[in-house]
Design a protein around this motif. Sequence first.
Motif, short mmCIF file in Angstrom:
data_model
loop_
_atom_site.label_atom_id
_atom_site.label_comp_id
_atom_site.label_asym_id
_atom_site.label_seq_id
_atom_site.Cartn_x
_atom_site.Cartn_y
_atom_site.Cartn_z
N LEU A 177 0.84 -1.19 0.00
CA LEU A 177 0.00 0.00 0.00
C LEU A 177 0.88 1.25 0.00
CD1 LEU A 177 -3.10 0.52 2.31
CD2 LEU A 177 -1.46 2.34 1.96
N ILE A 178 0.52 2.20 -0.85
CA ILE A 178 1.17 3.51 -0.86
C ILE A 178 0.11 4.56 -0.52
CG2 ILE A 178 2.46 5.22 -2.19
CD1 ILE A 178 3.30 2.91 -4.06
N ALA A 179 0.33 5.31 0.56
CA ALA A 179 -0.51 6.47 0.89
C ALA A 179 0.14 7.69 0.27
CB ALA A 179 -0.64 6.62 2.41
N THR A 180 -0.57 8.38 -0.60
CA THR A 180 0.05 9.31 -1.54
C THR A 180 0.11 10.76 -1.09
OG1 THR A 180 -2.08 9.52 -2.68
CG2 THR A 180 -0.56 7.85 -3.52
N GLY A 181 -0.13 11.02 0.19
CA GLY A 181 -0.06 12.38 0.70
C GLY A 181 -1.44 12.96 0.95
N SER A 182 -1.49 13.97 1.82
CA SER A 182 -2.76 14.55 2.24
C SER A 182 -2.84 16.01 1.83
CB SER A 182 -2.91 14.44 3.77
OG SER A 182 -4.21 14.81 4.18
N PRO A 183 -4.01 16.45 1.37
CA PRO A 183 -4.15 17.85 0.94
C PRO A 183 -4.29 18.81 2.11
CG PRO A 183 -6.22 16.69 0.67
CD PRO A 183 -5.21 15.66 1.12
N ALA A 184 -4.44 20.08 1.77
CA ALA A 184 -4.60 21.13 2.78
C ALA A 184 -5.82 20.88 3.65
CB ALA A 184 -4.72 22.49 2.08
N GLY A 185 -5.75 21.39 4.88
CA GLY A 185 -6.90 21.31 5.77
C GLY A 185 -6.74 20.35 6.93
N ASN A 186 -5.50 20.06 7.32
CA ASN A 186 -5.28 19.21 8.49
C ASN A 186 -5.54 19.98 9.78
OD1 ASN A 186 -2.62 18.21 6.50
ND2 ASN A 186 -4.29 16.83 6.96
N GLY A 187 -5.59 19.25 10.88
CA GLY A 187 -5.84 19.89 12.16
C GLY A 187 -4.80 20.92 12.53
N THR A 188 -3.57 20.70 12.08
CA THR A 188 -2.50 21.65 12.36
C THR A 188 -2.84 23.03 11.81
OG1 THR A 188 -0.87 19.86 12.28
CG2 THR A 188 -0.03 22.11 12.06
N HIS A 189 -3.46 23.07 10.65
CA HIS A 189 -3.83 24.34 10.02
C HIS A 189 -4.88 25.08 10.85
CE1 HIS A 189 -4.75 27.31 6.98
NE2 HIS A 189 -6.01 26.92 6.92
N TYR A 190 -5.83 24.32 11.40
CA TYR A 190 -6.91 24.92 12.17
C TYR A 190 -6.59 25.04 13.66
CZ TYR A 190 -9.64 23.73 7.99
OH TYR A 190 -10.10 23.61 6.70
N ASN A 191 -5.45 24.48 14.07
CA ASN A 191 -5.11 24.36 15.49
C ASN A 191 -6.25 23.68 16.24
OD1 ASN A 191 -3.42 24.62 17.72
ND2 ASN A 191 -4.32 26.56 18.34
N ARG A 192 -6.78 22.63 15.62
CA ARG A 192 -7.88 21.85 16.19
C ARG A 192 -7.55 20.38 15.98
NH1 ARG A 192 -11.41 18.30 17.52
NH2 ARG A 192 -13.65 18.83 17.65
N PHE A 193 -7.29 19.67 17.05
CA PHE A 193 -6.89 18.28 16.95
C PHE A 193 -8.00 17.36 17.42
CE2 PHE A 193 -3.11 20.91 17.29
CZ PHE A 193 -2.42 20.49 16.16
#
Length: 310
Positions: A271-287
């Motif tokens: 399996l290859i996970a190909t990367g994640s687009p913008a909008g992670n919790g780090t961006h929102y400071n919401r985990f």
Amino acid sequence: MCFGEHVLPLRSLHAQAARFGARWSEGASVFDLLQDWDRNLAVLRAMAEQLSARHESSVPMSSLQVHAPVDLPRQVLCTGANYRKHVVDLTLDMGVGPEGLKGAALRKWAEDMMDERAAQGEPYVFPKLPSAITGAFDPLVLPATTQKPDWELELAVIMGRPARKVRREEALDYVAGYSIVNDVSARDLIARTDYKMLGTDWLRSKSPPSFMPFGPTLVPACFVPDPQKLQITLKLNGQTMQDESTADMLFDVARQIEYITAHVQLWPGDLIATGSPAGNGTHYNRFLREGDVIDSEIEGLGKQRNACVQ
């Protein structure tokens, strides 16, 4: 075999499959099929033309416990920092860049850096333990070791042939199919602080149990005309957090396979996970917190729903 919201178990099709020249045993798994994928896919397609969701053995998917399409691949590889907007946003969020640059100037610097990397650079790939895999509708367990568990919805690539030193122009011929993964990350555990020269620690930050919801299905590559034109959407408690196209990848699926196989051997079912687009919790400071519900979807590949528990 999936027909919309209904599925047919492989064991019920074993006798029919043998007549088409299939090479799988009565108790075969998807992983087993992947070991001779070209032949078995041809058999499955021939059978699908004669079968339907009304087959006597079909059952609603909603009545089943849905496991990952490949429970234990030999290898799981993840491509990091692979979406242009995502990396640019993180650069601004973290204020990382030349001293004195801020705002629009820092964004322009980050965008230029990403364009240069896409043109001249290479993918960044690291392993994740297969024991992190869980089902598309299973709970996501938040361990006490992290205060910043974060979501990362990603297009998953499942290999269908052994691959070593594959040219980019031929790379997609080695893909069995596509699926959905959420490469959950403990953001506060990625960097080692006890000895900074060690750099990143992917073991503790990426591989706790359930940190990779995978599935619900494997969609054969022949049904995905272009893996670089798929919309990725993640909602947290109903609020859209990620909504981006795979077209924003810095390095497309074929380039990732070329890079990986230049260095290591890939096997069917990997399996290859190909990367994640913008909008992670780090961006929102919401985990992620206990009680959160994550709804994830990739165009044409299905949906996930994972409740966060401790």
